[in-house]
Design an enzyme around this catalytic site. Structure first.
Site, PDB file in Angstrom:
ATOM      1  N   ASN A  87       0.819  -1.224   0.000  1.00  0.00           N
ATOM      2  CA  ASN A  87       0.000   0.000   0.000  1.00  0.00           C
ATOM      3  C   ASN A  87       0.848   1.268   0.000  1.00  0.00           C
ATOM      4  O   ASN A  87       0.317   2.387   0.009  1.00  0.00           O
ATOM      5  CB  ASN A  87      -0.967   0.008   1.193  1.00  0.00           C
ATOM      6  CG  ASN A  87      -0.261   0.131   2.532  1.00  0.00           C
ATOM      7  OD1 ASN A  87       0.969   0.197   2.611  1.00  0.00           O
ATOM      8  ND2 ASN A  87      -1.035   0.157   3.609  1.00  0.00           N
ATOM      9  N   TYR A 114       3.786  -4.962  19.312  1.00  0.00           N
ATOM     10  CA  TYR A 114       4.331  -5.457  18.051  1.00  0.00           C
ATOM     11  C   TYR A 114       4.708  -6.932  18.170  1.00  0.00           C
ATOM     12  O   TYR A 114       4.307  -7.768  17.354  1.00  0.00           O
ATOM     13  CB  TYR A 114       5.549  -4.626  17.639  1.00  0.00           C
ATOM     14  CG  TYR A 114       6.353  -5.244  16.534  1.00  0.00           C
ATOM     15  CD1 TYR A 114       5.818  -5.407  15.261  1.00  0.00           C
ATOM     16  CD2 TYR A 114       7.659  -5.672  16.762  1.00  0.00           C
ATOM     17  CE1 TYR A 114       6.565  -5.989  14.239  1.00  0.00           C
ATOM     18  CE2 TYR A 114       8.406  -6.242  15.752  1.00  0.00           C
ATOM     19  CZ  TYR A 114       7.851  -6.401  14.487  1.00  0.00           C
ATOM     20  OH  TYR A 114       8.594  -6.985  13.491  1.00  0.00           O
ATOM     21  N   ASN A 124      17.729  -8.694  14.190  1.00  0.00           N
ATOM     22  CA  ASN A 124      17.672  -7.287  13.764  1.00  0.00           C
ATOM     23  C   ASN A 124      18.271  -7.138  12.373  1.00  0.00           C
ATOM     24  O   ASN A 124      19.477  -7.272  12.191  1.00  0.00           O
ATOM     25  CB  ASN A 124      18.400  -6.412  14.769  1.00  0.00           C
ATOM     26  CG  ASN A 124      17.709  -6.411  16.121  1.00  0.00           C
ATOM     27  OD1 ASN A 124      18.009  -7.247  16.964  1.00  0.00           O
ATOM     28  ND2 ASN A 124      16.771  -5.511  16.310  1.00  0.00           N
ATOM     29  N   VAL A 173      18.131   1.189  13.647  1.00  0.00           N
ATOM     30  CA  VAL A 173      19.167   1.910  14.371  1.00  0.00           C
ATOM     31  C   VAL A 173      20.414   2.061  13.508  1.00  0.00           C
ATOM     32  O   VAL A 173      21.087   3.098  13.542  1.00  0.00           O
ATOM     33  CB  VAL A 173      19.488   1.199  15.707  1.00  0.00           C
ATOM     34  CG1 VAL A 173      20.030  -0.200  15.483  1.00  0.00           C
ATOM     35  CG2 VAL A 173      20.484   2.000  16.513  1.00  0.00           C
ATOM     36  N   PHE A 206      19.913   4.908  23.481  1.00  0.00           N
ATOM     37  CA  PHE A 206      18.909   4.776  24.543  1.00  0.00           C
ATOM     38  C   PHE A 206      19.384   3.715  25.526  1.00  0.00           C
ATOM     39  O   PHE A 206      19.392   2.529  25.230  1.00  0.00           O
ATOM     40  CB  PHE A 206      17.548   4.420  23.958  1.00  0.00           C
ATOM     41  CG  PHE A 206      16.992   5.500  23.066  1.00  0.00           C
ATOM     42  CD1 PHE A 206      16.380   6.614  23.618  1.00  0.00           C
ATOM     43  CD2 PHE A 206      17.103   5.422  21.679  1.00  0.00           C
ATOM     44  CE1 PHE A 206      15.881   7.625  22.805  1.00  0.00           C
ATOM     45  CE2 PHE A 206      16.604   6.414  20.872  1.00  0.00           C
ATOM     46  CZ  PHE A 206      15.995   7.525  21.433  1.00  0.00           C
ATOM     47  N   ARG A 242      14.203   3.069  26.272  1.00  0.00           N
ATOM     48  CA  ARG A 242      12.836   3.184  25.766  1.00  0.00           C
ATOM     49  C   ARG A 242      11.987   2.017  26.252  1.00  0.00           C
ATOM     50  O   ARG A 242      12.459   0.890  26.358  1.00  0.00           O
ATOM     51  CB  ARG A 242      12.833   3.217  24.233  1.00  0.00           C
ATOM     52  CG  ARG A 242      13.503   4.424  23.646  1.00  0.00           C
ATOM     53  CD  ARG A 242      13.447   4.434  22.139  1.00  0.00           C
ATOM     54  NE  ARG A 242      14.110   3.280  21.549  1.00  0.00           N
ATOM     55  CZ  ARG A 242      14.309   3.111  20.249  1.00  0.00           C
ATOM     56  NH1 ARG A 242      13.874   4.020  19.397  1.00  0.00           N
ATOM     57  NH2 ARG A 242      14.934   2.045  19.800  1.00  0.00           N
TER      58      ARG A 242
END
Length: 303
Positions: A32, A140, A169, A183, A200, A265
């Site tokens: 989309n 998530y 990751n 990141v 963080f 975070r």
């Protein structure tokens, strides 16, 4: 073989499409373009702008008669899932169920589902096995785990075959600043511009960074495996802390890097490294890109 790639205009999806076309697959992309880019769409793929939540999705399946589906379209940002859990659920869970309905009604042979290390949450025993407890710390991670459960039940009830890939990751060319591996692209841009990078936490938190080309190969191998209804970690099985990562990026960029430390975070995992033994054995796959080489490729592509 005819393969649908949802999210094929995105970072990971565009690399998966590239790999499939290299292997002479006929590829259709559904995206989309909420985060995907037109410039990422492979010229040899058939692109259809559509949301996976669309009621028109089934009509597309009936018309195209896909053999396989690789499902990458998703809301991938941990912080956004905590701010907007309803939206995260709508895209990741309801969107996936809509896709599964289209798959089972048109006898798709297999769906390969992109999951995440976020399903495990914070763990103490590393590397994490596929059989480790799943206690996500973000919506998530929870939405991805919920989709895995839907896949298992769709196979049991309807016979829909699937493979789940839990990514570590991911990083590489064409990466945006969102998602779990973003990141690296954020740091790359900061380093190139001579700006300080913000960490963080204290920088001792670790991640298992996997190059996107290796992810693309794992997706292709998942179409070929004789194993059915299994879950695989896709990773390097290597921990690297954020401080060391930044030092490595300074090395490949030949630039001095200033670090700024901020508060951790919410929802972020502290330590992460995934076992890749099952993927090596049953998917005939293994990571091939050394981290420094992958970082150098990423840096050169983003500057």
């Amino acid at each position: 073989m005819k393969v649908l790639v949802t999210g094929g205009a995105g970072f990971i999806g565009s690399h998966v499409v590239e790999k499939l076309i290299q292997e002479n697959c006929q590829v259709v992309i559904v995206d989309n373009l909420s985060t995907g880019l037109m410039e990422n769409i492979h010229k040899e793929a058939n692109f259809i702008k559509m949301d996976i939540r669309s009621p028109e999705l089934l009509e597309l399946f009936l018309e195209e008669k896909f053999d396989y589906v690789i499902h990458l379209a998703a809301q991938t940002m941990v912080h956004k899932s905590l701010e907007l859990p309803g939206y995260d659920c709508d895209v990741n869970v309801l969107g996936t169920v809509n896709l599964l309905e289209a798959c089972r009604k048109t006898t798709v042979k297999r769906i390969v589902f992109s999951s995440t290390a976020a399903v495990y949450g914070d763990v103490t025993m590393l590397p994490v096995l596929e059989t480790s407890p799943t206690v996500p710390t973000s919506f998530y991670g929870l939405s991805k785990l919920t989709c895995e459960k839907y896949l298992a039940l769709y196979k049991k009830v309807y016979g829909l075959d699937y493979v789940v890939l839990r990514y570590a990751n991911v990083y590489g060319e064409r990466q945006g600043d969102g998602g779990e591996g973003g990141v690296i692209s954020i740091f790359t841009r900061k380093i190139h511009q001579g700006e300080p990078v913000t960490i963080f936490g204290d920088g001792s938190q670790t991640r298992d960074f996997i190059y996107v080309g290796d992810i693309a190969t794992a997706n292709y191998q998942s179409l070929l495996t004789v194993h059915s209804g299994d879950i695989y970690n896709v990773s390097t099985q290597t921990e690297i802390d954020v401080n060391t990562l930044i030092d490595s990026m300074g090395k490949v960029s030949s630039k001095a890097v200033t670090k700024i430390y901020s508060q951790p975070r919410d929802g972020d995992i502290y330590k992460s490294s995934l076992s890749n033994a099952a993927a090596k054995q049953q998917l005939n796959w293994q990571p091939s890109m050394p981290l420094l080489d992958g970082l150098a490729r990423t840096y050169q592509s983003l500057i």
